[in-house]
Write an enzyme that holds these catalytic residues in place. Structure first.
Site, PDB file in Angstrom:
ATOM      1  N   ASP A 100       0.847  -1.191   0.000  1.00  0.00           N
ATOM      2  CA  ASP A 100       0.000   0.000   0.000  1.00  0.00           C
ATOM      3  C   ASP A 100       0.883   1.241   0.000  1.00  0.00           C
ATOM      4  O   ASP A 100       1.776   1.374   0.843  1.00  0.00           O
ATOM      5  CB  ASP A 100      -0.894  -0.029   1.247  1.00  0.00           C
ATOM      6  CG  ASP A 100      -1.959   1.057   1.202  1.00  0.00           C
ATOM      7  OD1 ASP A 100      -2.273   1.546   0.109  1.00  0.00           O
ATOM      8  OD2 ASP A 100      -2.480   1.399   2.277  1.00  0.00           O
ATOM      9  N   HIS A 107      -3.853  13.893   0.913  1.00  0.00           N
ATOM     10  CA  HIS A 107      -4.081  12.964   2.025  1.00  0.00           C
ATOM     11  C   HIS A 107      -2.906  13.004   3.007  1.00  0.00           C
ATOM     12  O   HIS A 107      -3.099  13.127   4.223  1.00  0.00           O
ATOM     13  CB  HIS A 107      -4.271  11.543   1.500  1.00  0.00           C
ATOM     14  CG  HIS A 107      -4.322  10.504   2.573  1.00  0.00           C
ATOM     15  ND1 HIS A 107      -5.391  10.377   3.432  1.00  0.00           N
ATOM     16  CD2 HIS A 107      -3.427   9.552   2.950  1.00  0.00           C
ATOM     17  CE1 HIS A 107      -5.164   9.384   4.279  1.00  0.00           C
ATOM     18  NE2 HIS A 107      -3.977   8.872   4.016  1.00  0.00           N
ATOM     19  N   GLU A 168     -10.418   3.745   3.734  1.00  0.00           N
ATOM     20  CA  GLU A 168      -9.544   4.497   2.845  1.00  0.00           C
ATOM     21  C   GLU A 168      -9.899   4.127   1.413  1.00  0.00           C
ATOM     22  O   GLU A 168      -9.811   2.959   1.028  1.00  0.00           O
ATOM     23  CB  GLU A 168      -8.064   4.183   3.128  1.00  0.00           C
ATOM     24  CG  GLU A 168      -7.622   4.810   4.452  1.00  0.00           C
ATOM     25  CD  GLU A 168      -6.148   4.679   4.762  1.00  0.00           C
ATOM     26  OE1 GLU A 168      -5.639   5.502   5.547  1.00  0.00           O
ATOM     27  OE2 GLU A 168      -5.493   3.754   4.234  1.00  0.00           O
ATOM     28  N   GLU A 170      -9.163   3.790  -2.256  1.00  0.00           N
ATOM     29  CA  GLU A 170      -7.917   3.667  -3.008  1.00  0.00           C
ATOM     30  C   GLU A 170      -8.172   2.962  -4.341  1.00  0.00           C
ATOM     31  O   GLU A 170      -9.213   2.346  -4.544  1.00  0.00           O
ATOM     32  CB  GLU A 170      -6.880   2.862  -2.206  1.00  0.00           C
ATOM     33  CG  GLU A 170      -6.673   3.416  -0.797  1.00  0.00           C
ATOM     34  CD  GLU A 170      -5.408   2.898  -0.130  1.00  0.00           C
ATOM     35  OE1 GLU A 170      -4.499   2.431  -0.840  1.00  0.00           O
ATOM     36  OE2 GLU A 170      -5.354   2.955   1.114  1.00  0.00           O
ATOM     37  N   ASP A 199      -9.065   0.198   2.126  1.00  0.00           N
ATOM     38  CA  ASP A 199      -8.076  -0.192   3.131  1.00  0.00           C
ATOM     39  C   ASP A 199      -8.630   0.219   4.505  1.00  0.00           C
ATOM     40  O   ASP A 199      -8.267   1.254   5.053  1.00  0.00           O
ATOM     41  CB  ASP A 199      -6.749   0.508   2.820  1.00  0.00           C
ATOM     42  CG  ASP A 199      -5.671   0.185   3.832  1.00  0.00           C
ATOM     43  OD1 ASP A 199      -5.766  -0.848   4.506  1.00  0.00           O
ATOM     44  OD2 ASP A 199      -4.726   0.997   3.945  1.00  0.00           O
ATOM     45  N   ARG A 203      -8.049   3.651  13.514  1.00  0.00           N
ATOM     46  CA  ARG A 203      -7.142   4.792  13.751  1.00  0.00           C
ATOM     47  C   ARG A 203      -6.534   4.811  15.144  1.00  0.00           C
ATOM     48  O   ARG A 203      -5.424   5.316  15.327  1.00  0.00           O
ATOM     49  CB  ARG A 203      -7.881   6.099  13.487  1.00  0.00           C
ATOM     50  CG  ARG A 203      -8.385   6.264  12.075  1.00  0.00           C
ATOM     51  CD  ARG A 203      -7.264   6.202  11.057  1.00  0.00           C
ATOM     52  NE  ARG A 203      -7.778   6.369   9.698  1.00  0.00           N
ATOM     53  CZ  ARG A 203      -7.036   6.172   8.617  1.00  0.00           C
ATOM     54  NH1 ARG A 203      -5.774   5.787   8.717  1.00  0.00           N
ATOM     55  NH2 ARG A 203      -7.548   6.338   7.422  1.00  0.00           N
ATOM     56  N   GLN A 206      -3.838   2.104  15.132  1.00  0.00           N
ATOM     57  CA  GLN A 206      -2.768   2.620  14.265  1.00  0.00           C
ATOM     58  C   GLN A 206      -1.935   3.691  14.960  1.00  0.00           C
ATOM     59  O   GLN A 206      -0.700   3.656  14.943  1.00  0.00           O
ATOM     60  CB  GLN A 206      -3.396   3.190  12.987  1.00  0.00           C
ATOM     61  CG  GLN A 206      -2.396   3.781  12.004  1.00  0.00           C
ATOM     62  CD  GLN A 206      -3.091   4.443  10.804  1.00  0.00           C
ATOM     63  OE1 GLN A 206      -4.295   4.299  10.614  1.00  0.00           O
ATOM     64  NE2 GLN A 206      -2.328   5.173  10.009  1.00  0.00           N
ATOM     65  N   LYS A 219      -4.343  -1.981  10.264  1.00  0.00           N
ATOM     66  CA  LYS A 219      -4.809  -2.076   8.881  1.00  0.00           C
ATOM     67  C   LYS A 219      -4.847  -3.502   8.347  1.00  0.00           C
ATOM     68  O   LYS A 219      -5.391  -3.734   7.267  1.00  0.00           O
ATOM     69  CB  LYS A 219      -3.896  -1.244   7.966  1.00  0.00           C
ATOM     70  CG  LYS A 219      -4.109   0.244   8.112  1.00  0.00           C
ATOM     71  CD  LYS A 219      -3.024   1.007   7.380  1.00  0.00           C
ATOM     72  CE  LYS A 219      -3.207   2.503   7.551  1.00  0.00           C
ATOM     73  NZ  LYS A 219      -4.279   3.058   6.720  1.00  0.00           N
ATOM     74  N   THR A 223      -8.873  -5.848   3.957  1.00  0.00           N
ATOM     75  CA  THR A 223      -8.739  -4.917   2.842  1.00  0.00           C
ATOM     76  C   THR A 223      -9.700  -5.422   1.773  1.00  0.00           C
ATOM     77  O   THR A 223      -9.585  -6.566   1.333  1.00  0.00           O
ATOM     78  CB  THR A 223      -7.303  -4.915   2.281  1.00  0.00           C
ATOM     79  OG1 THR A 223      -6.392  -4.661   3.366  1.00  0.00           O
ATOM     80  CG2 THR A 223      -7.112  -3.862   1.221  1.00  0.00           C
ATOM     81  N   GLU A 323     -10.102  12.306   7.709  1.00  0.00           N
ATOM     82  CA  GLU A 323     -10.038  13.654   7.135  1.00  0.00           C
ATOM     83  C   GLU A 323     -11.420  14.297   7.050  1.00  0.00           C
ATOM     84  O   GLU A 323     -11.584  15.476   7.354  1.00  0.00           O
ATOM     85  CB  GLU A 323      -9.438  13.606   5.727  1.00  0.00           C
ATOM     86  CG  GLU A 323      -7.999  13.154   5.670  1.00  0.00           C
ATOM     87  CD  GLU A 323      -7.665  12.624   4.282  1.00  0.00           C
ATOM     88  OE1 GLU A 323      -7.309  13.425   3.408  1.00  0.00           O
ATOM     89  OE2 GLU A 323      -7.777  11.399   4.069  1.00  0.00           O
TER      90      GLU A 323
HETATM   91  O1  LIG Z   1       0.470   9.421   8.007  1.00  0.00           O
HETATM   92  C1  LIG Z   1       0.334   8.374   8.653  1.00  0.00           C
HETATM   93  O2  LIG Z   1       0.943   8.128   9.686  1.00  0.00           O
HETATM   94  C2  LIG Z   1      -0.610   7.345   8.200  1.00  0.00           C
HETATM   95  C3  LIG Z   1      -1.249   7.376   7.037  1.00  0.00           C
HETATM   96  C4  LIG Z   1      -2.206   6.358   6.658  1.00  0.00           C
HETATM   97  O3  LIG Z   1      -2.884   5.702   7.444  1.00  0.00           O
HETATM   98  C5  LIG Z   1      -2.445   6.153   5.225  1.00  0.00           C
HETATM   99  C6  LIG Z   1      -2.031   4.830   4.607  1.00  0.00           C
HETATM  100  O4  LIG Z   1      -2.445   3.694   4.858  1.00  0.00           O
HETATM  101  C7  LIG Z   1      -1.449   5.075   3.296  1.00  0.00           C
HETATM  102  C8  LIG Z   1      -2.497   5.619   2.385  1.00  0.00           C
HETATM  103  O5  LIG Z   1      -3.523   4.942   2.225  1.00  0.00           O
HETATM  104  O6  LIG Z   1      -2.307   6.692   1.820  1.00  0.00           O
HETATM  105 CA   LIG Z   2      -4.044   2.872   2.885  1.00  0.00          CA
HETATM  106 MG   LIG Z   3      -6.084  -2.695   4.978  1.00  0.00          MG
END
Ligand SMILES: O=C(O)/C=C/C(=O)CC(=O)CC(=O)O
Ligand SMILES: [Ca+2]
Ligand SMILES: [Mg+2]
Length: 374
Positions: A100, A107, A168, A170, A199, A203, A206, A219, A223, A323
């Site tokens: 990914d 973003h 997400e 994508e 995806d 949060r 994460q 994550k 997916t 976002e």
């Molecule tokens: O900026 C971060 O720490 C995390 C970003 C994401 O969660 C996004 C990721 O999975 C990549 C994406 O889909 O752009």
């Molecule tokens: Ca992603």
């Molecule tokens: Mg995923």
């Protein structure tokens, strides 16, 4: 002209009552049985169409992809169609590795501001290389598969179901022909087609786990991908120049290759909440593949690499709810009057997309949907 006419012809894997998985192609609201067509010697593909997945077909390479597609277009009007409502759609290819990326400048900037408010939005390396991480292929599931709310460590000493479940939006690229050190100019020799990807992201899990190695359990639980793989050839009318890149990227990332003018739509319980523009992605799919393989790492048939969340500069173009609701601080109201920051159990998210066809009229990329369960 419809979204799924002869200009499109996306491939999928379906079954009917007998449960046997067969390769088909979508035409209108029907599925043409390619497995049967090959069995009856109407199309010759060396058995590639008599398989339970697209992998053998995807490994054949671009000249064969073109020949099979041309023959399908010729035969299509004469083949019997099974109504879409009568088939079950399956994961169209066996996923080898899943990668990914993180290639939307909007973003990356917005998420950076939310998660790391004390630092500049973009990390200093972001414009030098397409940042990515390796994901978990075993949990790539087809559209419609329920998504179980994951549990994990939400912070020090706090274990439980995620409270910040997100999506997400994508676009995924499916590798057909294996290779290493694939320069951007060779992208179309290796990539078979395109799917839509969600995806799913927890949060809170994460945010607690990601430093310093990157996304892991936040994550890896699911997916989702759309069931129809749109061949690259169908997207010839969607090729656009990528946004200008400054600084000039490293030599192995040049020339950048094309961007794609795909228009995504994100629906939350049936309410359209955003329309992410893929044409604004900073790094191109060709540069992503070049970067993925430049160190000598190989890609295999069935490798899936996703673009990263597709977001535009405006809130109504956000590819994630992180976002869209600014980390839950500015909830959105859905059509039924309910208010949301993150996903609740029973919520359904559907991501769909269209692209201009060779004649400028839109083609469908299908959709990827999933409902959250406990
Ligand atoms: O900026 C971060 O720490 C995390 C970003 C994401 O969660 C996004 C990721 O999975 C990549 C994406 O889909 O752009
Ligand atoms: Ca992603
Ligand atoms: Mg995923």
């Amino acid at each position: 002209m419809t979204l799924y006419d002869l200009r499109n012809l996306p491939y999928g894997v379906f079954s009917t009552g007998d449960g046997v998985r067969r390769i088909g192609v979508r035409l209108g609201d029907g599925v043409l049985d390619l497995s049967r067509a090959e069995q009856e010697d109407l199309i010759l593909a060396g058995g590639a169409l008599r398989q339970p997945t697209l992998n053998v077909l995807m490994a054949l390479g671009r000249p064969q992809w073109g020949a099979v597609r041309a023959r399908i277009a010729e035969l299509a009007p004469t083949l019997p169609a099974v109504p879409l409502g009568e088939v079950e759609l399956h994961l169209p290819f066996e996923v080898a590795d899943y990668t990914d990326f993180y290639s939307s400048e909007h973003h990356a900037t917005q998420v950076g501001r939310i998660l790391r408010p004390e630092r500049p939005g973009l990390q200093p390396n972001w414009k030098h290389l397409p940042i990515g991480y390796h994901g978990r292929s075993a949990t790539v599931v087809v559209s419609g598969t329920p998504v179980e709310r994951p549990a994990g460590q939400l912070g020090p000493g706090v274990f439980g179901p995620t409270r910040r479940l997100d999506v997400e939006a994508e676009v995924g690229f499916v590798v057909g022909v294996p290779g290493r050190r694939i320069g951007p100019a060779d992208f179309a020799e290796h990539v078979f087609g395109v799917v839509l990807v969600n995806d799913w992201s927890a949060r809170d899990i994460q945010a607690f786990e990601y430093q310093p190695l990157g996304p892991f359990l936040g994550k890896s639980f699911a997916t989702s991908v759309s069931p129809w793989v749109v061949p690259l050839e169908a997207l010839s009318g969607a090729l656009v120049p990528a946004p200008p890149q400054d600084p000039v990227p490293a030599e192995y990332l040049r020339p950048p290759g094309d961007g794609l003018d795909l228009s995504l739509t994100v629906e939350w319980n049936g309410t359209v909440v955003s329309s992410p523009p893929f044409a604004q992605m900073y790094w191109t799919p060709a540069q992503q593949l070049a970067h993925l393989t430049v160190n000598g790492a190989s890609v295999r048939t069935g490798d899936l690499y996703a673009s990263g969340t597709v977001s535009g500069p405006n809130r109504a173009q956000a590819g994630s709810f992180l976002e869209l609701t600014w980390n839950g601080a500015e909830p959105v109201e859905l059509g039924d009057g309910s208010v949301r920051g993150f996903l609740e159990d029973g919520d359904t998210v559907t991501i769909s997309a269209t692209a201009p066809g060779p004649d400028g009229e839109p083609l469908g990329l299908g959709s990827v949907t999933g409902t959250v369960c406990r």
